[in-house]
Design an enzyme around this catalytic site. Sequence first.
Site, mmCIF file in Angstrom:
data_model
loop_
_atom_site.group_PDB
_atom_site.id
_atom_site.type_symbol
_atom_site.label_atom_id
_atom_site.label_comp_id
_atom_site.label_asym_id
_atom_site.label_seq_id
_atom_site.Cartn_x
_atom_site.Cartn_y
_atom_site.Cartn_z
ATOM 1 N N GLU A 281 1.777 22.621 5.286
ATOM 2 C CA GLU A 281 1.427 21.302 4.731
ATOM 3 C C GLU A 281 -0.017 20.873 5.041
ATOM 4 O OE1 GLU A 281 4.833 18.368 3.959
ATOM 5 O OE2 GLU A 281 4.936 18.818 6.104
ATOM 6 N N HIS B 262 -0.056 13.811 10.398
ATOM 7 C CA HIS B 262 1.171 13.901 9.595
ATOM 8 C C HIS B 262 2.348 14.100 10.537
ATOM 9 C CE1 HIS B 262 4.244 14.866 6.780
ATOM 10 N NE2 HIS B 262 4.383 16.086 7.260
ATOM 11 N N HIS C 161 6.899 13.601 11.181
ATOM 12 C CA HIS C 161 8.256 13.335 10.726
ATOM 13 C C HIS C 161 8.874 12.283 11.653
ATOM 14 C CE1 HIS C 161 8.132 17.775 9.140
ATOM 15 N NE2 HIS C 161 7.347 16.962 8.463
HETATM 16 MN MN MN Z 1 6.046 17.362 6.865
#
Ligand code: MN
Length: 255
Positions: free
Chosen positions: A77, A96, A98
């Site tokens: 990603e 980034h 989660h």
């Molecule tokens: Mn991700």
Amino acid sequence: MSTLPALVADLVTANRILADQGVVDAFGHVSVRHPEHQDRYLLSRALSPDLVEASDIEEYALDGAPLSAAPRKPYLERFIHGAIYEARPEVQAVVHSHARSVVPFSVTRRPLRPVMHSCATIGAEVPVWDARRRFGDTSLLVCDMPMGRDLAAGLGEGTVVLMRGHGATVAGRSLKEAVYTAVYLEVNARLQMEAAALGDIEFLSPGEIARIRERLGAGAAAEGYSRAWEYWARLAARRHGGAAGAPEARAGAPG
Ligand code: MN
């Protein structure tokens, strides 16, 4: 402006802080724009953030192409990072994650908004990007530049974009600012959930948000983003046996 070795050391510290604060786990990543080449960024090879060392940092072009002579396996990603640097010249760092507390706000129509002064940098109302709107059924992972650019468009001029059923991406004008916002994004999500259980919420006003951001952005060495960074770096370094964070935390530029 930081030198390359100092910035790499800060990037390692950022990885440790984000892991220590529970923003990232086995997954998630943080990058910083190259200090001498605006069209490159620094990001670890594919590795859990808590394990990242200076020797793991790679350089990438904005389109995600590895630039080192013998590149190691990159994060799938990484396009998130390059697409945001491409769209936003002032952005110097991207996180980034989660982060779990934000996911409920990404799958309902209840917007994430700042409830506490420390969380003002998330912006007045956090947008949600949904990969399905343009790309149909996917793995939800941002695995190429078209998806990255669509996400960057979803971020707009803001600092945070939630990703439906996935997590969040944060942009900052410095590594310290991006890490600060990523940590307090998680704090805000938890507080907003608790407040919502009690009743109607009085959110920060756009005027309050602007004043708080101005104060944080103008922070001297012992204030704002730097103060938070030094504290979190110390906590993370303790857990790592003092290996990372402390020396550069004190020498760092403001903000
Ligand atoms: Mn991700």
